[in-house]
Every structure is written in structure tokens, then in C-alpha cells.
Design a protein around this motif. Structure first.
Motif, PDB file in Angstrom:
ATOM      1  N   PHE A   8       0.840  -1.195   0.000  1.00 13.15           N
ATOM      2  CA  PHE A   8       0.000   0.000   0.000  1.00 13.15           C
ATOM      3  C   PHE A   8       0.880   1.253   0.000  1.00 13.15           C
ATOM      4  CE2 PHE A   8      -2.450   3.085   2.761  1.00 13.15           C
ATOM      5  CZ  PHE A   8      -3.300   3.497   1.746  1.00 13.15           C
ATOM      6  N   ILE A  63      -3.971   7.387  -3.818  1.00 12.75           N
ATOM      7  CA  ILE A  63      -5.246   6.954  -4.390  1.00 12.75           C
ATOM      8  C   ILE A  63      -5.134   6.710  -5.891  1.00 12.75           C
ATOM      9  CG2 ILE A  63      -6.336   9.173  -4.956  1.00 12.75           C
ATOM     10  CD1 ILE A  63      -8.669   7.634  -3.058  1.00 12.75           C
ATOM     11  N   GLU A 111     -10.275  -4.016   2.318  1.00 12.22           N
ATOM     12  CA  GLU A 111      -9.225  -4.001   3.324  1.00 12.22           C
ATOM     13  C   GLU A 111      -8.806  -5.428   3.632  1.00 12.22           C
ATOM     14  OE1 GLU A 111     -10.920  -1.899   6.629  1.00 12.22           O
ATOM     15  OE2 GLU A 111     -11.712  -0.430   5.212  1.00 12.22           O
ATOM     16  N   PHE A 147      -5.833   3.100   4.133  1.00 16.76           N
ATOM     17  CA  PHE A 147      -6.762   2.594   3.130  1.00 16.76           C
ATOM     18  C   PHE A 147      -8.083   2.263   3.807  1.00 16.76           C
ATOM     19  CE2 PHE A 147      -8.611  -1.129   0.897  1.00 16.76           C
ATOM     20  CZ  PHE A 147      -8.881  -0.517  -0.314  1.00 16.76           C
ATOM     21  N   ALA A 148      -9.165   2.751   3.249  1.00 22.24           N
ATOM     22  CA  ALA A 148     -10.457   2.484   3.883  1.00 22.24           C
ATOM     23  C   ALA A 148     -11.540   2.253   2.844  1.00 22.24           C
ATOM     24  CB  ALA A 148     -10.845   3.669   4.763  1.00 22.24           C
ATOM     25  N   GLU A 149     -12.298   1.188   3.058  1.00 23.19           N
ATOM     26  CA  GLU A 149     -13.481   0.995   2.218  1.00 23.19           C
ATOM     27  C   GLU A 149     -14.500   2.051   2.605  1.00 23.19           C
ATOM     28  OE1 GLU A 149     -14.931  -3.061   2.590  1.00 23.19           O
ATOM     29  OE2 GLU A 149     -12.839  -3.642   2.814  1.00 23.19           O
ATOM     30  N   SER A 201      -9.514  11.380   0.820  1.00 23.74           N
ATOM     31  CA  SER A 201      -9.663  11.338  -0.647  1.00 23.74           C
ATOM     32  C   SER A 201     -10.543  10.149  -0.955  1.00 23.74           C
ATOM     33  CB  SER A 201      -8.339  11.113  -1.361  1.00 23.74           C
ATOM     34  OG  SER A 201      -7.339  11.876  -0.793  1.00 23.74           O
ATOM     35  N   ASP A 202     -11.527  10.393  -1.781  1.00 26.23           N
ATOM     36  CA  ASP A 202     -12.522   9.352  -2.004  1.00 26.23           C
ATOM     37  C   ASP A 202     -12.516   8.951  -3.470  1.00 26.23           C
ATOM     38  OD1 ASP A 202     -14.975   7.845  -1.687  1.00 26.23           O
ATOM     39  OD2 ASP A 202     -15.930   9.552  -2.698  1.00 26.23           O
ATOM     40  N   SER A 203     -12.648   7.653  -3.713  1.00 23.90           N
ATOM     41  CA  SER A 203     -12.686   7.186  -5.100  1.00 23.90           C
ATOM     42  C   SER A 203     -13.855   6.229  -5.270  1.00 23.90           C
ATOM     43  CB  SER A 203     -11.373   6.499  -5.452  1.00 23.90           C
ATOM     44  OG  SER A 203     -11.384   6.096  -6.796  1.00 23.90           O
ATOM     45  N   ASP A 207     -15.806   3.445  -4.156  1.00 24.02           N
ATOM     46  CA  ASP A 207     -15.925   2.332  -3.218  1.00 24.02           C
ATOM     47  C   ASP A 207     -14.925   2.398  -2.069  1.00 24.02           C
ATOM     48  OD1 ASP A 207     -17.791   1.353  -4.925  1.00 24.02           O
ATOM     49  OD2 ASP A 207     -16.385   0.058  -5.997  1.00 24.02           O
ATOM     50  N   TYR A 208     -13.816   3.076  -2.325  1.00 24.44           N
ATOM     51  CA  TYR A 208     -12.791   3.144  -1.291  1.00 24.44           C
ATOM     52  C   TYR A 208     -12.166   4.530  -1.304  1.00 24.44           C
ATOM     53  CZ  TYR A 208     -10.038   2.274  -5.455  1.00 24.44           C
ATOM     54  OH  TYR A 208      -9.518   2.337  -6.709  1.00 24.44           O
ATOM     55  N   GLY A 209     -11.371   4.781  -0.274  1.00 25.21           N
ATOM     56  CA  GLY A 209     -10.712   6.071  -0.214  1.00 25.21           C
ATOM     57  C   GLY A 209      -9.456   5.974   0.626  1.00 25.21           C
ATOM     58  N   ILE A 210      -8.768   7.104   0.752  1.00 22.90           N
ATOM     59  CA  ILE A 210      -7.598   7.139   1.619  1.00 22.90           C
ATOM     60  C   ILE A 210      -7.807   8.237   2.642  1.00 22.90           C
ATOM     61  CG2 ILE A 210      -5.127   7.644   1.713  1.00 22.90           C
ATOM     62  CD1 ILE A 210      -4.834   6.148  -0.888  1.00 22.90           C
TER      63      ILE A 210
END
Lengths: 431, 142
Positions: A379, A383, A411, B8-10, B36-38, B40-43
Motif C-alpha cells: 500500500f 489513491i 481491506e 486505506f479504507a473501504e 480522498s474518495d474514489s 468504493d474506497y478512499g484514503i
């Protein structure tokens, strides 16, 4: 109505004599091929000693993996110049399984299809719109050649392009369609959305194939369009569609026994089961010049219906396929093994070892979701990297399995652990 | 140079609760947070007073986290404060990939945190031009 009454209603004894003669011929020719020469010598099969149909049991099974081992042409019995066609299905390790045809094979395949179409009442007056994929996949070209041989006017539409499909159904007054059941359900909605009543179209018949579906789905399609839907069976290893076809009685599919010898076995022990009992269908192609295949494990579960059919055909019927003995999935008409997907995933360092395939039906179309866990050590915190990973995964999968899955990055630890028999495939489709 | 922690987060309820819970239990202070969102997931990006510890602890708890280099500078908390830096960055052709800002307690200053391709070069350019670039300890202890 028959395509060839003499052969379709041949008495069982003459049929068996014909089968034996063809089997012996196929065995003799195959004994010279690199693949079967080795198989026969290792298992002590002397093809001259196969003197009754019962002796077929002495020949070892052929599996899909054997087709890969003999890649590209280890089972071919004729010189290259006699081959006029090949078809292929995608392989789990990148190698395809390839089937070859001589001119005679292509013509006889068309004959089998034409027989089936006639058995359902199709005539040269019909306009046949083929909505099955053309190309390496056998579905499109298989029925195309059969319908042409029969004398229908063929519209080679292939899949998709829904608006043009609808326009041609109207403009050319199509009477017979060949379609996957899921696309049939999707198309009928599109027809209605375009302000057309499906019952006002001219379609009388649909050949449904390439995907498993239930009797309830058949009834639904028949009702929504106001047509008769027929079940057929085939696979590229045995030419393609046309191995078995329903007749007007819609009660099991007549398997053309002058081309194939069917057996039903216990998938665990490999023992032959009597007619009427359910097990795995094993097929021997006794008529193909370019590439006979003996005792092919189809992995499809069914039973042979021994009773004579009211249509008068003596070729026995097989029942609708009940399921598979392996983990093959059929998604939008494409055969996919979970191992194919696994191979792609495992070659990408950013994803972990856990994955899950979820199949859904959205608006009557199959959707494949692939859930993968991100591998924490890879990781980067960026993004854009994640978006790129997702895109690369999607492209690699599409290149291999030809369908476009939706990738979900999860995750680590969100999926059930991969130890033991993890449930990799969740099929939420109502077939 | 300072670090931020990227997680990393869903995209689902309870993610921030879980992350902040772990940090709280370990007495790690969050100076700033941005997501930051994309789809389904984001950071989730966190400015922590102990970034290395924070990342290790989060990973131990099964939360995918990594430390990432960033540039942090002190700017004036008044109209035109950020414009001054932004003009300088533009003049030097430095592209800001991702950024956020926060105020400090003294009320006349703020901090601008951002991500660029070449961090060392950017820090040097800013320092030479008289901007107050923050070293990691300075940033976390503000």
C-alpha cells in the motif's frame, strides 16, 4: 417433421451397428495421433480388440486438461491442408482448448444443427436472427451454418447492439431467434421500452443456449414474447451447439447417436450408470474426421431418458443439465473457471491471497464482481495508485475471460480466510 | 521532513470511528485529517503527533496504513496568506498533488500541508525563498 427420416428413426440395433463401425474407424485413425498413441499404449488398449460397444469402457476418459496437454494439435488425425476451421475456448493457464474441423466435419455439424431445428418445426421459410456471439466461441457460427443448410434466411447479428436487434426483428419479420436466456429477458424489456408489444413481433421460436437456466425462465420467456422456446446442448469439444436438441415435445433433448456415443457415469468412481440414472455425461465423438475424442468428461450432470419419444426419433434424449461436477461458472454465456481469475490475481503483487467472485443478475444481465483484498505491504498511500491497480486488474481479467468484471478493493482481512475450502464463488443469480 | 499517515479504507460507515478509536486508545493526537474518495474506497490522511508509531499501531490492528512524506510550511493566517505560497510554487513549476491546511492556536498563523513529487527540492526552494518550512518535530508539536 424430419431432416433425414431414415437416420433419425433408425432402429436401435442398426444404430448400434453403425456406432460400432464408426467407433472402430475413429479409434484406428486416432491410434496414430501423438496423444492417443501414448494413451492407448500406456493403458494397454488394442484398438483392434474393440469389437463391441461394451468395449468402449476399456478406453480411458479424456478430460479438458488432456486437450490442453495435446495443445495445439496432438489429437489431430488429418494433415493440416484438410483442416478448414478451428474453434477455441479460453484456458485456465493461458492455453486454449482447440478443436479442428475438416470440410466434412463443418458440414456434418451443420447437419446436426439442421436436424434439431427441423425437429422444432423450423423450415426454409423462416427468418433466423442469430444473437449468439460469432468468433472462436462456437455458439454463433454453429447455428449459423445449420440454419443456412436448412435454408433459412440468416441474420448474423451476434450479441448486443440491442436497438439494431429490435429494428431487424421488425423490419425483416424475424421468426426464429437464437439467444442466451439472460439476453432474451433483457431484450424483451428493451422491446417494451421502445414502445413495441413483443406479441406484435413475428417471432415464433427461440433457441436458448450457452447458459444454464430453469424451466421457470423458459416459461417466462415464452410468455413474454409469445413464442416456443427450445433447449439445446453442446460444447466446443463436441463441435459446439447441436449435440442434442429438443423436438416439438420439449421433453428432453435428442442426442444424435450416429455422431456421439453417450454414457452416464458416477463422477466419483467413473463407473457406468444405467439409463435413467443421474450422473455425469461422457461423450465420444465417433464421426469427426479431424479430431475424434473418446469418452470426454463433460462435467455436466444429467440422465438419459430411455423411453421412446412421441416424435418417433429413436435417438435417446438427455434431460436438462442439472449442474456441474466442477466449479465452472457460465457468465453471460462465457465459461469461466475460478482458477482463471485466481491466476490473474496472484500475478499482481498489490493484492492479497484472498478473493471472492460474486455473480449477480442486474436488469437480466450477468454481472461479475470480484472482491480482492489489498496487500498491506504494497500500500503506497496514493489513491491514484489504487485506481490504476483497479484498472489494470480489470483489463487483465477482461483479456483472459472476455467479460468485464467490477473490481472491488477491500481491506485486508475482510474476506473469509483462504484456509481449507473457502467459498470463492457466490452466485446470487436466479437462473 | 514531516510525514503523514495514509490509511486505506473501504467506503462504509464506522471506518473513521475505528481508526480514531485506535489512535485515541494509544494517546496519539490527530492534528489534521482529510479524506480522498474514489467511490468504493478512499484514503484517509492523518497528521499525527507520532506518525511512525501511529502507522505501526494501526497496521497491528489490521488497518492498512503507511507513512508518506509531505511538505509543511507555516503561512500567515490572513487574506492572501496561502496565495503567497501558491504563487511561489507556480513560479517554480511545482505541482501540488494533494493538500490541506489547518490553523494553529496562536491565531495569526496557519499550516499548509501538501504533497509534491520532489519533496527535498521543494523544501529547499521554499526555505531559500524565506518561507517557514516545518521539520517533522516542529509540525507535530505545534
Amino acid at each position: 417433421m424430419y431432416w433425414d427420416k431414415d437416420i433419425e428413426t433408425i432402429d436401435r440395433k442398426s444404430l448400434q451397428a453403425l456406432q460400432l463401425k464408426k467407433l472402430q474407424g475413429a479409434l484406428r485413425r486416432s491410434a496414430e495421433t501423438p496423444f492417443y498413441k501414448k494413451v492407448f499404449s500406456e493403458s494397454g488398449v488394442n484398438v483392434e480388440k474393440i469389437t463391441t460397444l461394451d468395449h468402449l469402457k476399456d478406453i480411458p476418459f479424456t478430460t479438458k486438461n488432456d486437450l490442453r496437454l495435446s495443445y495445439p494439435d496432438g489429437m489431430v488425425t488429418v494433415p493440416r491442408k484438410e483442416i478448414v476451421r478451428m474453434h477455441a475456448s479460453s484456458g485456465t493457464t493461458g492455453k486454449s482448448t482447440v478443436i479442428f474441423y475438416t470440410k466434412k466435419d463443418v458440414d456434418e455439424w451443420a447437419t446436426q444443427v439442421a436436424r434439431g431445428m427441423v425437429a422444432t418445426g423450423t423450415t426454409p421459410d423462416d427468418v433466423f436472427q442469430n444473437m449468439m456471439g460469432y468468433g472462436l466461441f462456437t455458439g454463433g457460427l454453429g447455428l449459423h451454418y445449420g440454419a443456412e443448410k436448412l435454408g433459412c434466411m440468416v441474420i448474423p447479428m451476434s450479441t448486443g447492439n440491442t436497438l439494431k436487434q429490435i429494428q431487424f426483428l421488425q423490419d425483416f419479420q424475424t421468426t426464429v431467434i437464437h439467444i442466451t436466456p439472460s439476453y432474451a429477458l433483457h431484450l424483451v424489456e428493451a422491446i417494451q421500452e421502445n414502445g413495441v408489444n413483443p406479441h406484435d413481433l413475428f417471432i415464433k421460436k427461440a433457441y436458448l443456449g450457452a447458459e444454464p437456466y430453469s424451466e421457470a425462465t423458459r416459461n417466462k420467456i415464452e410468455e413474454q414474447y409469445g413464442l416456443d422456446a427450445y433447449n439445446s446442448y453442446g460444447m466446443s469439444e463436441m463441435n459446439g451447439p447441436g449435440v442434442a436438441f429438443e423436438c416439438v415435445h420439449k421433453n428432453g433433448m435428442h442426442l444424435w447417436e450416429d455422431f456421439y456415443i453417450p454414457e452416464i457415469i458416477n463422477p466419483e468412481t467413473g463407473e457406468n450408470l444405467p439409463d435413467g440414472e443421474e450422473g455425469e455425461l461422457v461423450l465420444t465423438h465417433i464421426n469427426r474426421e479431424a479430431m475424434p475424442i473418446f469418452r470426454y468428461r463433460t462435467r455436466d450432470l444429467t440422465r438419459i431418458i430411455p423411453e421412446r419419444c412421441a416424435c418417433g426419433r429413436t435417438h435417446r434424449r438427455i434431460e436438462r443439465i442439472k449442474g456441474r461436477t466442477d466449479d465452472m461458472m457460465i457468465v453471460s454465456g462465457v465459461n469461466v473457471f475460478p482458477s482463471q481469475i485466481e491466476t490473474v490475481l496472484m500475478n499482481i503483487p498489490e493484492v492479497g491471497n484472498n478473493y471472492q467472485i460474486v455473480l449477480e443478475r442486474e436488469n437480466n444481465l450477468d454481472r461479475m464482481h470480484i472482491k480482492v483484498e489489498l496487500y498491506s505491504k504494497m500500500f503506497s498511500g496514493d489513491i491514484k495508485e489504487l485506481d490504476r491497480l483497479k484498472k489494470n486488474l480489470g483489463e487483465a481479467l477482461r483479456a483472459l475471460i472476455t467479460i468485464n468484471p467490477k473490481i472491488e478493493l477491500l481491506e485486508p482481512g475482510s474476506l473469509p480466510p483462504s484456509m481449507g475450502k473457502a467459498k470463492r464463488v457466490i452466485d446470487n443469480r436466479i437462473l | 521532513m514531516p510525514y503523514q499517515v495514509s490509511v486505506f479504507a473501504e467506503n462504509k460507515p464506522g471506518k473513521i470511528e475505528r481508526i480514531t478509536g485506535v489512535l485515541s486508545k494509544n494517546n496519539i493526537n490527530i492534528r489534521a485529517i482529510t479524506i480522498s474518495d474514489s467511490g468504493d474506497y478512499g484514503i484517509i490522511k492523518l497528521l499525527l503527533d507520532r506518525p511512525q508509531d501511529g502507522a505501526t499501531i494501526l497496521n497491528d490492528e489490521g488497518i492498512t496504513a503507511t507513512v508518506k512524506d509531505i511538505v509543511a510550511i507555516r503561512i500567515k493566517d490572513k487574506p492572501g496568506g496561502l496565495f503567497e505560497v501558491a504563487s511561489f510554487l507556480k513560479a517554480n513549476d511545482i505541482n501540488v498533488e494533494d493538500a490541506y491546511g489547518f490553523m494553529v492556536k496562536s491565531h495569526d498563523e496557519a499550516v499548509f500541508v501538501f504533497q509534491v513529487e520532489n519533496i527535498k527540492k521543494t523544501e529547499k526552494l521554499l526555505t531559500d525563498a524565506g518561507f517557514k518550512v516545518l521539520a517533522d518535530n516542529e509540525l507535530y508539536l505545534l
